[in-house]
Write a protein that holds these residues in place. Sequence first.
Motif, PDB file in Angstrom:
ATOM      1  N   ASN A 226      -7.460  11.876  -1.219  1.00 60.81           N
ATOM      2  CA  ASN A 226      -6.874  12.359  -2.197  1.00 60.81           C
ATOM      3  C   ASN A 226      -7.306  12.353  -3.769  1.00 60.81           C
ATOM      4  O   ASN A 226      -6.561  13.048  -4.463  1.00 60.81           O
ATOM      5  CB  ASN A 226      -5.364  11.733  -1.973  1.00 60.81           C
ATOM      6  CG  ASN A 226      -5.241  10.263  -2.260  1.00 60.81           C
ATOM      7  OD1 ASN A 226      -6.393   9.745  -2.944  1.00 60.81           O
ATOM      8  ND2 ASN A 226      -4.519   9.527  -1.622  1.00 60.81           N
ATOM      9  N   THR A 300       5.057  12.227  -3.007  1.00 63.28           N
ATOM     10  CA  THR A 300       3.808  12.562  -2.434  1.00 63.28           C
ATOM     11  C   THR A 300       2.613  11.548  -2.558  1.00 63.28           C
ATOM     12  O   THR A 300       1.686  11.382  -1.564  1.00 63.28           O
ATOM     13  CB  THR A 300       3.334  13.874  -3.448  1.00 63.28           C
ATOM     14  OG1 THR A 300       4.363  14.785  -3.249  1.00 63.28           O
ATOM     15  CG2 THR A 300       1.936  14.539  -3.088  1.00 63.28           C
ATOM     16  N   SER A 304       0.823   9.533   0.692  1.00 63.14           N
ATOM     17  CA  SER A 304      -0.692   9.813   0.885  1.00 63.14           C
ATOM     18  C   SER A 304      -1.187   8.602   1.013  1.00 63.14           C
ATOM     19  O   SER A 304      -2.038   8.158   1.719  1.00 63.14           O
ATOM     20  CB  SER A 304      -1.171  10.742  -0.134  1.00 63.14           C
ATOM     21  OG  SER A 304      -2.579  10.812  -0.112  1.00 63.14           O
ATOM     22  N   GLU A 305      -0.908   7.538   0.171  1.00 64.08           N
ATOM     23  CA  GLU A 305      -1.428   6.272   0.250  1.00 64.08           C
ATOM     24  C   GLU A 305      -0.834   5.419   1.338  1.00 64.08           C
ATOM     25  O   GLU A 305      -1.892   4.563   2.056  1.00 64.08           O
ATOM     26  CB  GLU A 305      -1.032   5.433  -1.202  1.00 64.08           C
ATOM     27  CG  GLU A 305      -1.577   5.935  -2.367  1.00 64.08           C
ATOM     28  CD  GLU A 305      -3.126   5.815  -2.316  1.00 64.08           C
ATOM     29  OE1 GLU A 305      -3.501   4.536  -2.340  1.00 64.08           O
ATOM     30  OE2 GLU A 305      -3.765   6.672  -2.317  1.00 64.08           O
ATOM     31  N   GLN A 307      -0.498   6.882   4.423  1.00 67.78           N
ATOM     32  CA  GLN A 307      -1.254   7.322   5.206  1.00 67.78           C
ATOM     33  C   GLN A 307      -2.735   6.505   5.349  1.00 67.78           C
ATOM     34  O   GLN A 307      -3.203   6.262   6.484  1.00 67.78           O
ATOM     35  CB  GLN A 307      -1.447   8.787   5.411  1.00 67.78           C
ATOM     36  CG  GLN A 307      -0.266   9.433   5.399  1.00 67.78           C
ATOM     37  CD  GLN A 307      -0.350  11.085   5.268  1.00 67.78           C
ATOM     38  OE1 GLN A 307      -1.482  11.507   4.824  1.00 67.78           O
ATOM     39  NE2 GLN A 307       0.728  11.833   5.558  1.00 67.78           N
TER      40      GLN A 307
END
Length: 347
Positions: A226, A300, A304-305, A307
């Motif tokens: 990311n 968002t 993402s973090e 995951q």
Amino acid sequence: MKPRSLIRRLAGPLAIGLTAAVLLAGCGGDATGNEDAVGDDGKVDLSQVTLIVGDQKGGSQALLQAAGLLDDAPYKIEWKEFTSGPPLLEAMSSGSIHVGGVGNTPPLFAAAAGGEFKVVQAATYGGAGDAIVVPKDSPLKSVADLEGKDVAVAEGSSANYNLLAQLQEAGLSYGDVTVKNLQPADALAAFSGGHVDAWAIWEPFTSQAEIDADARVLADGSKLANGYTFQVASDAALDDPATAAALEDYLARIAQAQLWSQTHKQEWAKAWSEETGLAEDITLSAVDNRQVQVVPIDDTVVESEQQMADAFTENELIPDEVDVSSYFSDEFNEDTTGKAVSQGADR
């Protein structure tokens, strides 16, 4: 063979730091050191505040100076330099710093170790600068070829997640490679000396490896990483009115400087070169590999973090599941994505 839990290897210093913080709290102490900056009326005199900032070579201090955003700071800044994000967050856990800049992975391990902090500002640099490199004449042609090979990486760093994600994408597990836990300077020496087969790293070390160590990129994180970089503040700093007031201003300056670096690439590359001692062609390459966007702390970012944290847990690098959402704060979003964007556009 199952990989030995990273958190067990990384948590020792963190646990010691957390214990020290608990002892301070039990004694009624306040580690911010800025108590005298608050008047009887509750107003903060920023001229009496010292903000202790953890930094990495060529990091926040160099960027703020290059962008001309340090000269008029209304508080004092004490800089402390670290080799990467994990030791910076260890220092934060011990109460040695108030705020610091790290990549996308160190906060996950610090959260798993029970750290007392919040991620308070975010930007993405894209994932292209996170890479796995090999010697130019290496027979390795794909990530799948890393099976059974020695790979250098600073464990707990952003490069650590990119390595894990790349291995998973290639159908390998973390245990299918022999990881050599090395900080960048030692990893460069090991790579240049032929003591490891590959090196997982971030900019400007990716460009340094390509230009100075005759490396080629085996895979980069443009599709899997990311690219987030964060400013992280201790709970003690956020709970202290004087330190929090300085943080509000500091985080806005960081966001402005990040935007400046995207529109002044040559100037930033030159300043980055002077700060790090790296050749300017290396820093310019690194700047070109990073497409900067300041982003708000929102779902968002947190998802993402999360995951990433789950991937580390699934590979037993973090021993238990960790909910990262409580370690992110949107308190400064307006300062870092609203005011900063409008002010940065004028620079």
